[in-house]
Scaffold this motif. Structure first.
Motif, PDB file in Angstrom:
ATOM      1  N   MET A   1       0.832  -1.176   0.000  1.00 39.09           N
ATOM      2  CA  MET A   1       0.000   0.000   0.000  1.00 39.09           C
ATOM      3  C   MET A   1       0.879   1.242   0.000  1.00 39.09           C
ATOM      4  O   MET A   1       1.689   1.430   0.889  1.00 39.09           O
ATOM      5  CB  MET A   1      -0.862  -0.014   1.263  1.00 39.09           C
ATOM      6  N   GLY A   2       0.749   2.077  -1.024  1.00 38.27           N
ATOM      7  CA  GLY A   2       1.589   3.270  -1.137  1.00 38.27           C
ATOM      8  C   GLY A   2       1.116   4.378  -0.212  1.00 38.27           C
ATOM      9  O   GLY A   2      -0.055   4.466   0.125  1.00 38.27           O
ATOM     10  N   THR A   3       2.044   5.234   0.192  1.00 38.07           N
ATOM     11  CA  THR A   3       1.671   6.355   1.035  1.00 38.07           C
ATOM     12  C   THR A   3       1.519   7.587   0.160  1.00 38.07           C
ATOM     13  O   THR A   3       2.376   7.860  -0.673  1.00 38.07           O
ATOM     14  CB  THR A   3       2.738   6.619   2.119  1.00 38.07           C
ATOM     15  N   ARG A   4       0.435   8.291   0.365  1.00 38.29           N
ATOM     16  CA  ARG A   4       0.205   9.534  -0.365  1.00 38.29           C
ATOM     17  C   ARG A   4       0.232  10.675   0.613  1.00 38.29           C
ATOM     18  O   ARG A   4      -0.413  10.616   1.658  1.00 38.29           O
ATOM     19  CB  ARG A   4      -1.163   9.498  -1.040  1.00 38.29           C
ATOM     20  N   SER A   5       0.968  11.724   0.260  1.00 34.52           N
ATOM     21  CA  SER A   5       0.988  12.863   1.151  1.00 34.52           C
ATOM     22  C   SER A   5      -0.304  13.648   0.980  1.00 34.52           C
ATOM     23  O   SER A   5      -0.930  13.635  -0.072  1.00 34.52           O
ATOM     24  CB  SER A   5       2.205  13.745   0.854  1.00 34.52           C
ATOM     25  N   ALA A   6      -0.705  14.310   2.036  1.00 37.32           N
ATOM     26  CA  ALA A   6      -1.918  15.124   1.991  1.00 37.32           C
ATOM     27  C   ALA A   6      -1.687  16.295   1.041  1.00 37.32           C
ATOM     28  O   ALA A   6      -0.558  16.749   0.873  1.00 37.32           O
ATOM     29  CB  ALA A   6      -2.230  15.629   3.390  1.00 37.32           C
ATOM     30  N   PRO A   7      -2.758  16.802   0.427  1.00 38.04           N
ATOM     31  CA  PRO A   7      -2.579  17.960  -0.453  1.00 38.04           C
ATOM     32  C   PRO A   7      -2.072  19.149   0.345  1.00 38.04           C
ATOM     33  O   PRO A   7      -2.396  19.310   1.521  1.00 38.04           O
ATOM     34  CB  PRO A   7      -3.986  18.220  -1.006  1.00 38.04           C
ATOM     35  N   ARG A   8      -1.259  19.961  -0.308  1.00 43.21           N
ATOM     36  CA  ARG A   8      -0.728  21.145   0.361  1.00 43.21           C
ATOM     37  C   ARG A   8      -1.852  22.145   0.593  1.00 43.21           C
ATOM     38  O   ARG A   8      -2.710  22.330  -0.243  1.00 43.21           O
ATOM     39  CB  ARG A   8       0.393  21.748  -0.473  1.00 43.21           C
ATOM     40  N   HIS A   9      -1.797  22.777   1.752  1.00 38.65           N
ATOM     41  CA  HIS A   9      -2.854  23.684   2.197  1.00 38.65           C
ATOM     42  C   HIS A   9      -2.380  25.127   1.986  1.00 38.65           C
ATOM     43  O   HIS A   9      -1.354  25.527   2.523  1.00 38.65           O
ATOM     44  CB  HIS A   9      -3.143  23.410   3.672  1.00 38.65           C
ATOM     45  N   ILE A  10      -3.150  25.886   1.212  1.00 42.72           N
ATOM     46  CA  ILE A  10      -2.758  27.233   0.811  1.00 42.72           C
ATOM     47  C   ILE A  10      -3.821  28.228   1.259  1.00 42.72           C
ATOM     48  O   ILE A  10      -5.017  27.966   1.149  1.00 42.72           O
ATOM     49  CB  ILE A  10      -2.576  27.295  -0.719  1.00 42.72           C
ATOM     50  N   LEU A  11      -3.363  29.382   1.749  1.00 37.47           N
ATOM     51  CA  LEU A  11      -4.259  30.473   2.112  1.00 37.47           C
ATOM     52  C   LEU A  11      -4.113  31.582   1.078  1.00 37.47           C
ATOM     53  O   LEU A  11      -3.007  32.074   0.841  1.00 37.47           O
ATOM     54  CB  LEU A  11      -3.936  31.006   3.509  1.00 37.47           C
ATOM     55  N   VAL A  12      -5.228  31.945   0.443  1.00 34.09           N
ATOM     56  CA  VAL A  12      -5.276  33.013  -0.552  1.00 34.09           C
ATOM     57  C   VAL A  12      -5.940  34.224   0.088  1.00 34.09           C
ATOM     58  O   VAL A  12      -7.026  34.116   0.654  1.00 34.09           O
ATOM     59  CB  VAL A  12      -6.090  32.564  -1.790  1.00 34.09           C
ATOM     60  N   VAL A  13      -5.267  35.391  -0.024  1.00 35.73           N
ATOM     61  CA  VAL A  13      -5.789  36.614   0.572  1.00 35.73           C
ATOM     62  C   VAL A  13      -5.869  37.699  -0.502  1.00 35.73           C
ATOM     63  O   VAL A  13      -4.834  38.114  -1.040  1.00 35.73           O
ATOM     64  CB  VAL A  13      -4.881  37.118   1.721  1.00 35.73           C
ATOM     65  N   ASP A  14      -7.093  38.129  -0.827  1.00 36.15           N
ATOM     66  CA  ASP A  14      -7.272  39.207  -1.798  1.00 36.15           C
ATOM     67  C   ASP A  14      -8.641  39.821  -1.554  1.00 36.15           C
ATOM     68  O   ASP A  14      -9.615  39.097  -1.353  1.00 36.15           O
ATOM     69  CB  ASP A  14      -7.166  38.677  -3.236  1.00 36.15           C
ATOM     70  N   ASP A  15      -8.713  41.145  -1.561  1.00 37.55           N
ATOM     71  CA  ASP A  15      -9.988  41.807  -1.309  1.00 37.55           C
ATOM     72  C   ASP A  15     -10.899  41.810  -2.533  1.00 37.55           C
ATOM     73  O   ASP A  15     -12.087  42.072  -2.408  1.00 37.55           O
ATOM     74  CB  ASP A  15      -9.770  43.241  -0.805  1.00 37.55           C
ATOM     75  N   ASN A  16     -10.374  41.489  -3.715  1.00 35.94           N
ATOM     76  CA  ASN A  16     -11.182  41.420  -4.922  1.00 35.94           C
ATOM     77  C   ASN A  16     -11.796  40.025  -5.024  1.00 35.94           C
ATOM     78  O   ASN A  16     -11.075  39.042  -5.198  1.00 35.94           O
ATOM     79  CB  ASN A  16     -10.319  41.712  -6.148  1.00 35.94           C
ATOM     80  N   PRO A  17     -13.137  39.913  -4.919  1.00 33.16           N
ATOM     81  CA  PRO A  17     -13.759  38.585  -4.919  1.00 33.16           C
ATOM     82  C   PRO A  17     -13.521  37.800  -6.206  1.00 33.16           C
ATOM     83  O   PRO A  17     -13.418  36.574  -6.164  1.00 33.16           O
ATOM     84  CB  PRO A  17     -15.246  38.860  -4.707  1.00 33.16           C
TER      85      PRO A  17
END
Length: 151
Positions: A1-17
């Motif tokens: 059974m192969g090990t998969r790393s969790a997806p990288r967690h990114i925070l995006v900050v922008d006032d323009n929706p």
């Protein structure tokens, strides 16, 4: 059974929706886990409760600007790779406080491809490890003309 790393967690900050939605969708489509904040104050609160692999922030925003967010992160001694994606480059402040400079400043307007290349470059250089004290050897990615390297 192969090990998969969790997806990288990114925070995006922008006032323009629209930009926030564009970045969030592009990152989610690329397989990243993404949270979004509409300004630096909301982002700072998120950084207190969640460990992120990368922060992508605009500069000119209400309440807490991107530069002020970088100051808070630096003062709290958080180790977090940062991309500043902005139309307003705070050159004077970065000259005065070089320790605040993000890994890459991506000037708007830019393409989604340039955005994702900058992201991959920073994540590769930091190897996605939050505890990394010394970045691994630099990963080579083509540098578009609108990207400033501030290391």
């Amino acid at each position: 059974m192969g090990t998969r790393s969790a997806p990288r967690h990114i925070l995006v900050v922008d006032d323009n929706p629209l930009i926030r939605e564009l970045y969030t969708k592009a990152l989610a489509d690329a397989g990243y886990e993404v949270d979004a904040a509409e300004d630096g104050a909301v982002a700072w609160d998120a950084l207190q409760v969640t460990a992120y692999d990368l922060l992508i922030t605009d500069n000119v925003m209400p309440k807490v600007s991107g530069l002020d967010l970088l100051k808070k992160i630096y003062a709290a001694r958080m180790t977090l790779p940062i991309i500043m994606a902005t139309g307003t480059f705070p050159e004077e402040e970065f000259n005065r406080y070089p320790e605040l400079q993000p890994e890459i400043t991506l000037l708007k307007p830019h393409t989604v491809t340039e955005f994702l290349e900058a992201l991959e470059e920073v994540l590769c250089a930091h190897n996605g490890l939050r505890e990394e004290s010394v970045p691994p050897p630099f990963c080579q990615v083509r540098s578009p003309a609108n990207r400033l390297r501030l290391q």
